[in-house]
Structures are given as C-alpha cells and as structure tokens.
Design an enzyme around this catalytic site. Structure first.
Site, mmCIF file in Angstrom:
data_model
loop_
_atom_site.group_PDB
_atom_site.id
_atom_site.type_symbol
_atom_site.label_atom_id
_atom_site.label_comp_id
_atom_site.label_asym_id
_atom_site.label_seq_id
_atom_site.Cartn_x
_atom_site.Cartn_y
_atom_site.Cartn_z
ATOM 1 N N GLY A 207 0.698 -1.304 -0.052
ATOM 2 C CA GLY A 207 -0.066 -0.146 0.059
ATOM 3 C C GLY A 207 0.859 1.197 0.108
ATOM 4 O O GLY A 207 1.666 1.531 -0.909
ATOM 5 N N GLU A 208 0.519 2.077 1.045
ATOM 6 C CA GLU A 208 1.415 3.342 0.973
ATOM 7 C C GLU A 208 2.764 3.418 1.436
ATOM 8 O O GLU A 208 3.683 4.337 1.316
ATOM 9 C CB GLU A 208 0.659 4.253 2.248
ATOM 10 C CG GLU A 208 0.663 3.768 3.450
ATOM 11 C CD GLU A 208 -0.225 4.728 4.435
ATOM 12 O OE1 GLU A 208 0.194 5.915 4.286
ATOM 13 O OE2 GLU A 208 -0.395 4.174 5.567
ATOM 14 N N GLY A 210 4.848 1.101 -0.351
ATOM 15 C CA GLY A 210 5.644 0.537 -1.441
ATOM 16 C C GLY A 210 5.209 -0.949 -1.920
ATOM 17 O O GLY A 210 4.179 -1.473 -1.483
ATOM 18 N N ASP A 238 -4.512 -2.836 -8.675
ATOM 19 C CA ASP A 238 -4.778 -3.325 -10.208
ATOM 20 C C ASP A 238 -4.093 -2.387 -10.927
ATOM 21 O O ASP A 238 -3.614 -2.946 -11.943
ATOM 22 C CB ASP A 238 -6.356 -3.231 -10.374
ATOM 23 C CG ASP A 238 -7.107 -4.392 -9.616
ATOM 24 O OD1 ASP A 238 -6.582 -5.434 -9.502
ATOM 25 O OD2 ASP A 238 -8.324 -4.279 -9.031
#
Length: 308
Positions: A207-208, A210, A238
C-alpha cells in the site's frame, strides 16, 4: 507488437471515503489494469463479463484506449457485478457494504482467437478455476503469466489457488495475503515459500509503504510516492499490476533487472489512481505527467554514499 491479455472484472463500484462518496461508477480489476496498461504501445485485450445495464460509453472508453473488448461478454438480461465499500480514516482499511456477483457468478471467460498466442497474460483477481481456464485456452505457453489474488480465495478455494499458482511466473499480493498464504510473518520467508509453490517472481504490495520484488535471493524495494492527498485507494493495486504487465509486454524483457523498472512504472501509475474517485484520474493522465512523476521517483530513491 506484443500482445497482452487481461482477465478480470469490469464492474460498478460505489465508494465512500473521508473525502466524499459516489453513486455507481466504473470499476473492476480488468478496467483499472487495462487503463494502466494502455499507457504502453501494446496490443491489449480485456476478457470479462457485464450485464445489459452496463453503459455503452464505458465500453467506448476502453475501446478508445485501444483495448480490444471483443472478449467482454454482454449478458443482455443480466446485471453487472457491483461492489460498494467504505474506507476508514486511515484509508488503508475498509468495510465492504455490498457485493453483488450478478453475471460474474456464472462467468466462463473466452479468450479471443487473435489473443490465444499472447506474450503476456494478466490474471486479475477472480476464482482460481476461472484463472486456470484462461491458461487452458492459450495456444502456446505465454512468455509471462502474472496472477493477482486475495485472501477470500485462500479461505474458500485454497487447493484450486495452489494449482493455478504452480502455472504462473509472477504473483502480486499484499503483505497480509502473503502472510496468510504461507503462515509466515517475515515477508522474506513468505516470499521464499511462495517461490517454492511455483512463481519465479513474487511481488508483495504494501500500500502506502510501496512494494517488494523477490526473485530467488534477490530483493528490490520500491517506495510509494508520498502524496498530499489520497481520495480513493480503490483500484490502486490493479493499476500497479496493469502498469507492471504493460511495461513488461512493451519491453519484451523478462529479466529481474527489467522487473525493477516495471515495479517503478506500476507504482508511478498507482500514485495517479488514488488522486480521484474510481477511474477518473486514470482516464486523463498525460505522458508529461507520467514522465514528471517518474523523475520524482528517481529523486526519491537515488542517493550516493561513500563506503569506508
């Protein structure tokens, strides 16, 4: 020109975040993957299913991005897959409010004849038996098969999932899913176990924070670009996968070193996706914006150090 086949959902989403909410808008894994892959000069086809309620303008949008939609089945008397979710304040966790499978419940993908020799196949998050059926239709073994999955299939179709994982080259999953699939907390150990299941390359999305790319004893880490505002994380994973697959198909280079570039391109495109609701931002990115953000990634990760 390389051929890329994308299999996944083309759907309606209704999203609520701390920044606002939407009615039904365009969504689905194949949609986000396709829009990201369309950034590259690749002969791309989407394989999915929609109902008679799916607007022609959405199909035209995909066609106008040079995505072949002949593999998107339209069930005239059916309804399109619909998902609704609400994101928490941290934007990392969410609650699913509504899931209506509709036409997806009996989806049997049909790969268009012209794409049965595709170089790259991107299997979006679907039932593992559906993913396997796509590989069964290919006239020759693709140069690269990329698979995305989720914890739901680990809970209810684990044996089928393990069978399709044996047949792929790259798996993209998030850190929570990697831990569930292997029973290992360490992502390094988890990646090694997933390698043993079949894939040559393991991409673990955080996610945030990486993404990590594993190949045998080699590890590459790509950070996520720090953003001032994140409006809607839907489709970011996606979009990452679409950028990754599109870059690999365009360059025709399946080496670990080139996978690093693919991860950076995927991360770059995902950073655009989250800036607006749904697919809105992905529809209108310019080459100049992508180039500028790639430079930001380079500056973020490049440094010189004197080793004593």
């Amino acid at each position: 020109m390389s051929k890329l086949v994308i299999v996944g959902t083309v759907a309606f989403d209704a999203i609520e975040t701390p920044f606002g909410k939407t009615d039904k808008i365009l969504g689905g894994a194949a949609t986000f993957i396709g829009l990201a892959a369309s950034r590259f000069d690749v002969d791309t086809a989407a394989v999915s299913v929609v109902g008679g309620d799916f607007p022609q303008e959405y199909l035209d949008l995909l066609s106008n991005k040079n995505i072949d939609i002949s593999g998107i089945e339209i069930v005239k008397d059916g309804k399109t897959f619909f998902w609704s979710g609400r994101y928490h304040n941290d934007m990392n966790s969410r609650d699913t409010l509504v899931t209506e499978l509709n036409t997806l419940e009996h989806f049997n993908p049909v790969v268009p004849e012209d794409y049965k020799d595709a170089d790259v196949v991107m299997l979006g998050n679907l039932h593992p038996l559906v993913q396997s059926s796509v590989l069964d239709q290919m006239d020759k073994k693709p140069k690269m098969v990329i698979l995305d999955t989720m914890n739901f299939w680990m809970d209810c179709a684990l044996e089928d999932l393990l069978n399709v994982i044996k047949r792929i080259d790259v798996i993209t999953i998030n850190d929570e899913e990697a831990r569930q699939l292997t029973g290992e907390y360490s992502l390094v150990v988890a990646a090694r176990k997933i390698h043993d299941m079949g894939p040559k390359y393991v991409v673990i999305k955080k996610g945030e924070h990486g993404a990590l790319l594993f190949h045998n004893d080699h590890v590459f880490y790509a950070p996520a670009l720090p953003l001032e505002e994140v409006f809607d994380p839907t489709g970011a994973g996606d979009t990452f996968a679409g950028g990754f697959a599109g870059y690999i198909a365009k360059t025709k280079d399946y080496s670990f070193d080139n996978m690093k570039n693919a991860v950076i391109y995927g991360s770059t495109l995902a950073s655009f996706c989250v800036e607006k609701f749904g697919t809105e931002r992905m529809q209108n990115i310019t080459d100049e914006e992508v180039h500028k953000r790639l430079l930001q990634f380079k500056q973020l990760t490049q440094f010189e150090i004197e080793l004593s």
